[in-house]
Design an enzyme around this catalytic site. Structure first.
Site, PDB file in Angstrom:
ATOM      1  N   TYR A  45      38.938  29.730  48.169  1.00 54.37           N
ATOM      2  CA  TYR A  45      38.788  31.075  48.115  1.00 54.37           C
ATOM      3  C   TYR A  45      38.165  31.838  49.230  1.00 54.37           C
ATOM      4  CZ  TYR A  45      37.862  35.738  46.152  1.00 54.37           C
ATOM      5  OH  TYR A  45      37.770  37.182  46.104  1.00 54.37           O
ATOM      6  N   SER A  91      53.827  59.732  70.922  1.00 60.65           N
ATOM      7  CA  SER A  91      53.267  58.771  71.916  1.00 60.65           C
ATOM      8  C   SER A  91      53.261  59.317  73.134  1.00 60.65           C
ATOM      9  CB  SER A  91      53.927  57.545  71.617  1.00 60.65           C
ATOM     10  OG  SER A  91      53.586  56.371  72.334  1.00 60.65           O
ATOM     11  N   GLU A 125      43.952  64.235  83.155  1.00 59.36           N
ATOM     12  CA  GLU A 125      42.687  64.050  82.335  1.00 59.36           C
ATOM     13  C   GLU A 125      42.929  62.521  82.074  1.00 59.36           C
ATOM     14  OE1 GLU A 125      43.635  65.545  78.085  1.00 59.36           O
ATOM     15  OE2 GLU A 125      44.455  66.889  79.404  1.00 59.36           O
ATOM     16  N   LYS A 127      42.596  59.031  80.247  1.00 54.86           N
ATOM     17  CA  LYS A 127      43.364  58.727  78.895  1.00 54.86           C
ATOM     18  C   LYS A 127      42.241  57.705  78.113  1.00 54.86           C
ATOM     19  CE  LYS A 127      47.613  56.745  76.833  1.00 54.86           C
ATOM     20  NZ  LYS A 127      47.108  55.682  75.885  1.00 54.86           N
ATOM     21  N   ASP A 129      40.562  55.688  75.456  1.00 51.34           N
ATOM     22  CA  ASP A 129      41.145  54.383  74.932  1.00 51.34           C
ATOM     23  C   ASP A 129      40.500  54.174  73.317  1.00 51.34           C
ATOM     24  OD1 ASP A 129      42.546  52.049  74.381  1.00 51.34           O
ATOM     25  OD2 ASP A 129      41.451  50.836  75.680  1.00 51.34           O
ATOM     26  N   TYR A 237      41.658  67.475  72.692  1.00 52.85           N
ATOM     27  CA  TYR A 237      42.091  68.006  73.923  1.00 52.85           C
ATOM     28  C   TYR A 237      43.382  68.687  73.696  1.00 52.85           C
ATOM     29  CZ  TYR A 237      43.456  63.335  73.491  1.00 52.85           C
ATOM     30  OH  TYR A 237      43.965  62.101  73.150  1.00 52.85           O
ATOM     31  N   LYS A 325      49.088  54.330  83.884  1.00 58.28           N
ATOM     32  CA  LYS A 325      48.293  53.163  83.402  1.00 58.28           C
ATOM     33  C   LYS A 325      47.463  52.532  84.517  1.00 58.28           C
ATOM     34  CE  LYS A 325      48.727  53.348  78.894  1.00 58.28           C
ATOM     35  NZ  LYS A 325      49.283  52.238  78.050  1.00 58.28           N
ATOM     36  N   CYS A 416      71.679  25.000  72.994  1.00 58.37           N
ATOM     37  CA  CYS A 416      70.747  25.676  72.087  1.00 58.37           C
ATOM     38  C   CYS A 416      69.685  24.787  71.499  1.00 58.37           C
ATOM     39  CB  CYS A 416      71.466  26.418  71.012  1.00 58.37           C
ATOM     40  SG  CYS A 416      70.267  26.989  69.880  1.00 58.37           S
ATOM     41  N   CYS A 419      70.423  24.638  67.583  1.00 57.35           N
ATOM     42  CA  CYS A 419      71.569  24.326  66.720  1.00 57.35           C
ATOM     43  C   CYS A 419      72.557  23.655  67.584  1.00 57.35           C
ATOM     44  CB  CYS A 419      72.293  25.703  66.268  1.00 57.35           C
ATOM     45  SG  CYS A 419      73.295  26.408  67.590  1.00 57.35           S
ATOM     46  N   CYS A 434      72.539  31.567  72.965  1.00 57.73           N
ATOM     47  CA  CYS A 434      73.133  30.676  72.470  1.00 57.73           C
ATOM     48  C   CYS A 434      74.565  31.287  71.744  1.00 57.73           C
ATOM     49  CB  CYS A 434      72.206  29.990  71.089  1.00 57.73           C
ATOM     50  SG  CYS A 434      73.001  29.449  69.477  1.00 57.73           S
ATOM     51  N   CYS A 440      73.832  29.312  64.124  1.00 55.74           N
ATOM     52  CA  CYS A 440      72.514  29.079  64.524  1.00 55.74           C
ATOM     53  C   CYS A 440      71.453  29.474  63.593  1.00 55.74           C
ATOM     54  CB  CYS A 440      72.364  29.621  66.026  1.00 55.74           C
ATOM     55  SG  CYS A 440      70.664  29.215  66.780  1.00 55.74           S
TER      56      CYS A 440
HETATM   57  P1  AMP Z   1      50.414  55.473  73.602  1.00 58.71           P
HETATM   58  O1  AMP Z   1      48.822  54.888  73.276  1.00 58.71           O
HETATM   59  O2  AMP Z   1      50.813  54.725  74.537  1.00 58.71           O
HETATM   60  O3  AMP Z   1      50.970  55.724  72.206  1.00 58.71           O
HETATM   61  O4  AMP Z   1      49.732  56.745  74.107  1.00 58.71           O
HETATM   62  C1  AMP Z   1      49.697  57.995  73.275  1.00 58.71           C
HETATM   63  C2  AMP Z   1      48.130  58.103  72.822  1.00 58.71           C
HETATM   64  O5  AMP Z   1      47.358  58.197  73.798  1.00 58.71           O
HETATM   65  C3  AMP Z   1      47.981  59.476  72.061  1.00 58.71           C
HETATM   66  O6  AMP Z   1      48.516  59.365  70.895  1.00 58.71           O
HETATM   67  C4  AMP Z   1      46.414  59.605  72.139  1.00 58.71           C
HETATM   68  O7  AMP Z   1      45.977  59.070  71.259  1.00 58.71           O
HETATM   69  C5  AMP Z   1      46.174  58.797  73.479  1.00 58.71           C
HETATM   70  N1  AMP Z   1      45.274  59.537  74.376  1.00 58.71           N
HETATM   71  C6  AMP Z   1      44.199  59.368  74.860  1.00 58.71           C
HETATM   72  N2  AMP Z   1      43.959  60.164  75.877  1.00 58.71           N
HETATM   73  C7  AMP Z   1      44.616  61.242  75.938  1.00 58.71           C
HETATM   74  C8  AMP Z   1      44.815  62.230  76.728  1.00 58.71           C
HETATM   75  N3  AMP Z   1      43.931  62.894  77.562  1.00 58.71           N
HETATM   76  N4  AMP Z   1      46.098  63.267  76.435  1.00 58.71           N
HETATM   77  C9  AMP Z   1      47.172  62.821  75.500  1.00 58.71           C
HETATM   78  N5  AMP Z   1      46.827  61.640  74.955  1.00 58.71           N
HETATM   79  C10 AMP Z   1      45.729  60.658  75.121  1.00 58.71           C
END
Ligand code: AMP
Length: 722
Positions: A45, A91, A125, A127, A129, A237, A325, A416, A419, A434, A440
């Protein structure tokens, strides 16, 4: 429990395993606590629980609301409830090179039809993380907070977000809009992260791999008092739903958010040219290590909000922003073995099995070698030391051989490996496939796994492993068999690991999916080149299953009658041309659909599903009150006020169907300068023709919908507006 080491699990596998573990542990808890009749030893468990924890530590985003790790005092606290976002949380598209950024700027200019002299100001600006969140304020009061979730629906984390100092629970500024959704990133500073990990270690609790995981794990706690003890912060932001605009530019809107009490992410720069944008990127890249928080790139946003509005979005990302990026993280390790996997569409993918190595905080033990050409290009052999890289969520890649291990070259299979069928590759393609199709086992099983996966039928309890087992036992050979599993109850119960309860859960999860929306259904079929976005587009465009299937059959017939035309969809047939005319559906996707419907066994799979499922209709994008909702329109000639893509995107966002060819079913043809055959055809068929200005007036609501021409007798353009 599978034997796969936690560090080798893909996200998909981890998700499935967490479901299975939640069910299994709950079952054992019930046996132990409620029935006093444990079935397994304490050690077994504990092993289940430890594995659950280890997977959650690696994938904190996947922690389930019903996770055993969130259990309090024997009972399970209810999970997070869901919140539907008023405006989707998007996104971002990615740029990995200066060229990608240049292309982004060009795309924006083209879409907006800007002259060369017009400047496009871009706000750059950092990005962050972390993980995104949306805060809703009404009359200045915080009403709720939600995570991004799948973009349309997130989890209610209001109680947790309230514990963050950066999150005002009340905004007192006089000019705060009645409805204000502030969006941004929840993150943990690097120093706070190290201190937290130290505390966790001292307390014998689990430590986190990086600040992002720590932030995710801390926010998604069912008990907000735990969140409160965690050093979480928030940058606000961006925004979602608003009762009135915040400003006219991104920069001014940010200043407004700051005046409301939010903390902003810095350093930013308002750039006036591509050169300025790239210079800012280099500057931030240099400062990266010294910034107090982790960033993974720079986000560029078109500054003018009216332009953002016009640019809109494509699939799940705005057209007006892009994330540039930072380069991927790299490491060196040894290739222990090269194996070949067979995927859902028969593609043979060579995989390098590596001596495990840490890259950017994550243990990597496999990397893709893509295809035979790539193996030759790299000159890679088992035993070689290689440099690998990992960028974001992308599968690790082998970059180059650094030390020749002296092993024998890898012999790419000519049949393959699963298969034994022949393998072939199309002209101009690098991938061997394949030819076994559904005979398959690998392809059939992969298709079934795709069919039940999260974005498709999403059947809880039917994971990768069960699909493989059920396939082997002959319980599931094609998708429709899943819906006949209730007749196999005894057989399933006879299998190891299945109990009354888990079988009951599985069967009810299957029943829940007997009604399935058209977009999920199309995606679930696993047709090559038909991903989620295209599936959604098709579903919205056709609305219902019958029409879609009928049309696809016609498309397939047209394509088979004209196999050699590779450039002009109109020459293949009207249905084919219409299909290619739908937003981003191109000839590759259309050909793939045609091929799918051309194969008898695929039609059999559909017929079998027809008899056990109800595919529900999908409405066109909400455009209630739009004068062109449900209308079919065709653009022809050169438009002056906007580019063709903007015109198309706008029409579609108003619920119109944009077609590539004129037929009797066309409602309006919008005629730009130098229009040719389509305008003639419209005239012949008596379809209403509009000038660009008429069209704009119509969609902007300053003009009533034109009446269609009275029955035409062939060539009359009577009733047209130009
Ligand atoms: P992804 O992670 O590829 O989906 O990128 C989009 C995400 O980046 C958004 O949903 C935000 O959470 C994030 N993010 C972080 N910094 C920024 C920023 N300065 N402007 C817009 N999105 C941002």
């Amino acid at each position: 429990m599978t034997d796969t080491p936690v560090e080798d699990l893909t996200e998909q596998e981890a998700r499935k395993e967490l479901i299975r573990l939640a069910l299994e542990i709950r079952h054992h808890d019930d046996r132990y606590h409620k029935e006093d009749a444990p079935e397994i030893s304490d050690a077994a468990y504990d092993a289940l629980r430890r594995r659950n924890e280890a997977i959650e530590a690696r994938f904190p985003d996947l922690i389930r609301p019903d996770s055993p790790s969130l259990r309090v005092g024997g009972g399970l606290k209810s999970g997070f409830s869901k919140i539907q976002h008023k405006k989707p949380m998007l996104s971002l598209g990615n740029a990995f090179s200066d060229e990608d950024v240049a292309e982004f700027v060009t795309r924006v200019r083209r879409f907006l039809n800007l002259s060369d002299s017009e400047e496009v100001a871009i706000l750059a600006e950092p990005k962050i993380d972390g993980l995104s969140a949306s805060l809703r304020y009404e009359k200045g009061k915080l009403i709720y907070a939600a995570t991004r979730g799948d973009g349309s629906e997130g989890e209610d984390v209001t109680a947790n977000m309230r514990t963050l100092e950066d999150v005002p629970t009340e905004i007192t500024a006089a000019d705060v809009p009645d409805v204000l959704e502030v969006r941004g990133e929840v993150y943990m500073r690097k120093d706070d992260f190290f201190a937290l990990n130290k505390r966790q270690e001292e307390a014998g609790a689990k430590t986190f791999a990086n600040p992002r995981n720590a932030a995710a794990g801390s926010l998604r706690q069912l008990d907000p008092t735990i969140t409160k003890q965690r050093p979480l912060r928030f940058f606000g932001y961006a925004w979602g739903d608003l009762s009135e605009p915040l400003a006219d530019t991104q920069a001014h809107a940010r200043a407004k958010l700051e005046s409301f009490g939010f903390t902003l992410n810095h350093p930013t720069a308002l750039c006036r040219s591509l050169e300025e944008v790239l210079a800012h990127y280099r500057m931030i890249e240099q400062q990266r290590a010294d910034l107090p928080f982790d960033i993974d790139g720079v986000v560029y946003k078109v500054d003018r909000l009216d332009w953002q509005e016009r640019l809109g979005q494509v699939s799940r990302a705005p057209r007006w922003a892009i994330a540039h990026k930072f380069p991927a993280e790299k490491a060196e390790t040894v290739i222990e073995e090269i194996t070949v996997q067979v995927g859902r569409t028969g593609a043979l993918t060579p995989v390098a099995n590596l001596k495990p190595v840490t890259v950017g905080g994550v243990v990597v033990s496999r990397a893709t070698l893509h295809n035979e050409d790539e193996i030759n290009r790299l000159g890679v052999k088992p035993g070689d030391t290689v440099r690998i890289q990992r960028a974001g969520d992308v599968i690790p890649q082998v970059l180059e051989v650094t030390i020749d291990g002296g092993g024998t070259p890898f012999d790419f299979p000519h049949a393959c490996p699963v298969c034994g069928s022949d393998v072939e590759r199309d002209e101009g393609e690098v991938v061997w496939r394949c030819t076994g199709g559904l005979i398959c086992a690998a392809q059939a099983v992969e298709r079934l796994k795709h069919f039940v996966s999260r974005d498709a039928f999403d059947i809880e309890g039917l994971g990768t492993k069960s699909i493989e087992e059920f396939w082997e036992d002959g319980l599931i050979r094609q998708p429709a068999d899943i819906f006949a599993l209730s007749q196999q109850r005894d057989k399933i119960l006879g299998k190891e690991g299945w109990k009354e309860k888990s079988v009951g859960n599985l069967l009810s999860a299957i029943e829940d999916r007997r009604n399935i929306p058209l977009d999920r259904f199309i995606y679930a079929l696993g047709i090559r080149h038909i991903g989620q976005t295209t599936a959604k587009l098709l579903a919205r465009s056709f609305g219902n299953y019958r029409d879609w299937r009928e049309k696809m059959t016609l498309v397939s017939e047209e394509r088979h009658a004209n196999p050699d035309e590779h450039k002009k969809p109109e020459l293949i047939g009207p249905h084919y041309a219409d299909l290619v005319g739908i937003d981003t559906v191109g000839m590759t996707a259309a050909d793939s659909l045609a091929a799918f419907f051309g194969e008898a066994h695929n039609r059999d799979v559909l017929d079998a599903l027809d008899s056990v499922l109800t595919v529900t209709d999908v409405a066109a994008p909400s455009a209630s009150g739009s004068p062109v909702a449900g209308k079919t329109v065709v653009f022809t000639g050169t438009l002056e006020k906007m580019g063709r893509s903007e015109a198309k995107a706008r029409a579609e966002s108003l619920g119109a169907k944009v077609s590539g060819s004129v037929s009797k079913k066309t409602d309006y043809v919008i005629v730009g300068a130098d229009a040719g055959s389509k305008a003639r055809k419209a005239q012949e068929l008596g379809v209403t023709m509009l000038s660009e200005d008429d069209w704009l007036a119509l969609i902007e609501g300053t003009q009533d919908a034109p009446t269609p021409p009275a029955d035409t007798d062939g060539g009359s353009a009577q009733g047209t507006l130009i």
